[in-house]
Write a protein that holds these residues in place. Structure first.
Motif, PDB file in Angstrom:
ATOM      1  N   ASP A 113       1.399   7.812   6.152  1.00  0.00           N
ATOM      2  CA  ASP A 113       2.252   8.200   5.027  1.00  0.00           C
ATOM      3  C   ASP A 113       3.539   8.878   5.484  1.00  0.00           C
ATOM      4  O   ASP A 113       4.554   8.803   4.791  1.00  0.00           O
ATOM      5  N   ARG A 114       3.520   9.544   6.622  1.00  0.00           N
ATOM      6  CA  ARG A 114       4.736  10.211   7.095  1.00  0.00           C
ATOM      7  C   ARG A 114       5.842   9.212   7.411  1.00  0.00           C
ATOM      8  O   ARG A 114       7.012   9.578   7.454  1.00  0.00           O
ATOM      9  N   ARG A 121       0.827  -1.213   0.000  1.00  0.00           N
ATOM     10  CA  ARG A 121       0.000   0.000   0.000  1.00  0.00           C
ATOM     11  C   ARG A 121       0.860   1.262   0.000  1.00  0.00           C
ATOM     12  O   ARG A 121       0.499   2.266  -0.617  1.00  0.00           O
ATOM     13  N   TYR A 122       2.000   1.216   0.676  1.00  0.00           N
ATOM     14  CA  TYR A 122       2.915   2.355   0.622  1.00  0.00           C
ATOM     15  C   TYR A 122       3.402   2.585  -0.802  1.00  0.00           C
ATOM     16  O   TYR A 122       3.469   3.726  -1.284  1.00  0.00           O
ATOM     17  N   ILE A 135       2.760   6.001  -3.057  1.00  0.00           N
ATOM     18  CA  ILE A 135       3.819   6.806  -3.662  1.00  0.00           C
ATOM     19  C   ILE A 135       3.584   6.951  -5.160  1.00  0.00           C
ATOM     20  O   ILE A 135       3.739   8.035  -5.727  1.00  0.00           O
ATOM     21  N   ALA A 136       3.184   5.865  -5.819  1.00  0.00           N
ATOM     22  CA  ALA A 136       2.977   5.892  -7.269  1.00  0.00           C
ATOM     23  C   ALA A 136       1.682   6.606  -7.645  1.00  0.00           C
ATOM     24  O   ALA A 136       1.627   7.312  -8.659  1.00  0.00           O
ATOM     25  N   VAL A 137       0.632   6.417  -6.833  1.00  0.00           N
ATOM     26  CA  VAL A 137      -0.688   7.000  -7.130  1.00  0.00           C
ATOM     27  C   VAL A 137      -1.187   7.700  -5.863  1.00  0.00           C
ATOM     28  O   VAL A 137      -1.975   7.125  -5.103  1.00  0.00           O
ATOM     29  N   PRO A 138      -0.723   8.903  -5.591  1.00  0.00           N
ATOM     30  CA  PRO A 138      -1.048   9.572  -4.320  1.00  0.00           C
ATOM     31  C   PRO A 138      -2.448  10.183  -4.289  1.00  0.00           C
ATOM     32  O   PRO A 138      -2.630  11.398  -4.257  1.00  0.00           O
ATOM     33  N   ILE A 139      -3.460   9.314  -4.329  1.00  0.00           N
ATOM     34  CA  ILE A 139      -4.849   9.770  -4.213  1.00  0.00           C
ATOM     35  C   ILE A 139      -5.512   8.988  -3.088  1.00  0.00           C
ATOM     36  O   ILE A 139      -5.060   7.904  -2.706  1.00  0.00           O
ATOM     37  N   GLN A 140      -6.580   9.553  -2.549  1.00  0.00           N
ATOM     38  CA  GLN A 140      -7.323   8.935  -1.453  1.00  0.00           C
ATOM     39  C   GLN A 140      -6.396   8.581  -0.280  1.00  0.00           C
ATOM     40  O   GLN A 140      -6.518   7.510   0.313  1.00  0.00           O
ATOM     41  N   LEU A 141      -5.482   9.502   0.018  1.00  0.00           N
ATOM     42  CA  LEU A 141      -4.613   9.306   1.171  1.00  0.00           C
ATOM     43  C   LEU A 141      -5.408   9.575   2.443  1.00  0.00           C
ATOM     44  O   LEU A 141      -6.459  10.212   2.411  1.00  0.00           O
TER      45      LEU A 141
END
Length: 200
Positions: A163-164, A85-86, A90-96
């Motif tokens: 994500d951090r 999921r990480y 990173i590749a598709v930074p949506i719905q974070l």
């Protein structure tokens, strides 16, 4: 999260990266006899890291909880999903999200083990195969995993995925990506050249 820099420093030293990546020397895995000097140089940082771990364990004693699933084994299984999921984030930074829901993986029979395990193994194998300088791609993967190490829930906090946690590991993944894309473009150029030569 900063404790993840210690494994990164170790990987950089073992691969002669301070000189290799600056062009002052080759990038290679140093012989084991050189590792003694590496460990001596990193010993003060390791002592600081160990002290930091003790301080953090004491300071966070009220928020610590068992690893996902209840053991280190189940935490490692759950990390297969978390790592996947990480990579996606990173590749598709949506719905974070500020708080991700991750259900623990408790057994090898869980289909997520095969799915996420195959995905990670395929990504590593594909990028290493594509990379024109495979040692750089390998260094990047070790950087990614090493920097994430302290946040892989072997000692768990309430938020097992944020994500951090990947800020310090992302440069390693970018190195992998650059090498893989470079190799892919070189193969495409070669294929076009071969096709043009055959038409002549």
């Amino acid at each position: 999260s900063a404790l993840g820099l210690l494994p990164v420093f170790l990987v950089l030293e073992v691969f002669n990266a301070p000189r290799g990546m600056s062009g002052d020397g080759p990038l290679y895995v140093r012989p084991s006899i050189a590792w003694v000097g590496i460990f001596e140089r990193l010993a003060p940082l390791a002592a600081l890291a160990f002290a930091s771990i003790l301080i953090n364990l004491r300071g966070h004693s009220g928020t610590l909880q068992p690893p996902p699933g209840g053991s280190v084994y189940t935490a490692l299984l759950t990390d297969l999903e978390i790592l996947s999921r990480y990579l996606y984030n990173i590749a598709v930074p949506i719905q974070l999200s500020a708080a991700y829901m991750v259900l623990p993986i408790r057994a090898l029979s869980d289909p997520r083990v095969a799915g996420y395990g195959a995905l990670l193994a395929s990504l590593v194998a594909l990028t290493l195969w594509l990379a024109p300088r495979r040692i750089y791609a390998l260094l990047g993967w070790l950087w990614f995993l090493g920097a994430l190490g302290p946040n892989l829930n072997l000692i768990a906090l309430p938020h097992i995925m944020q994500d951090r946690y990947i800020y310090l590991s992302t440069p390693g993944l970018l190195l992998v990506g650059v090498e893989a894309v470079s190799g892919l473009l070189a193969r495409l150029r070669s294929a076009r050249f071969d096709a043009a030569a055959q038409r002549r």
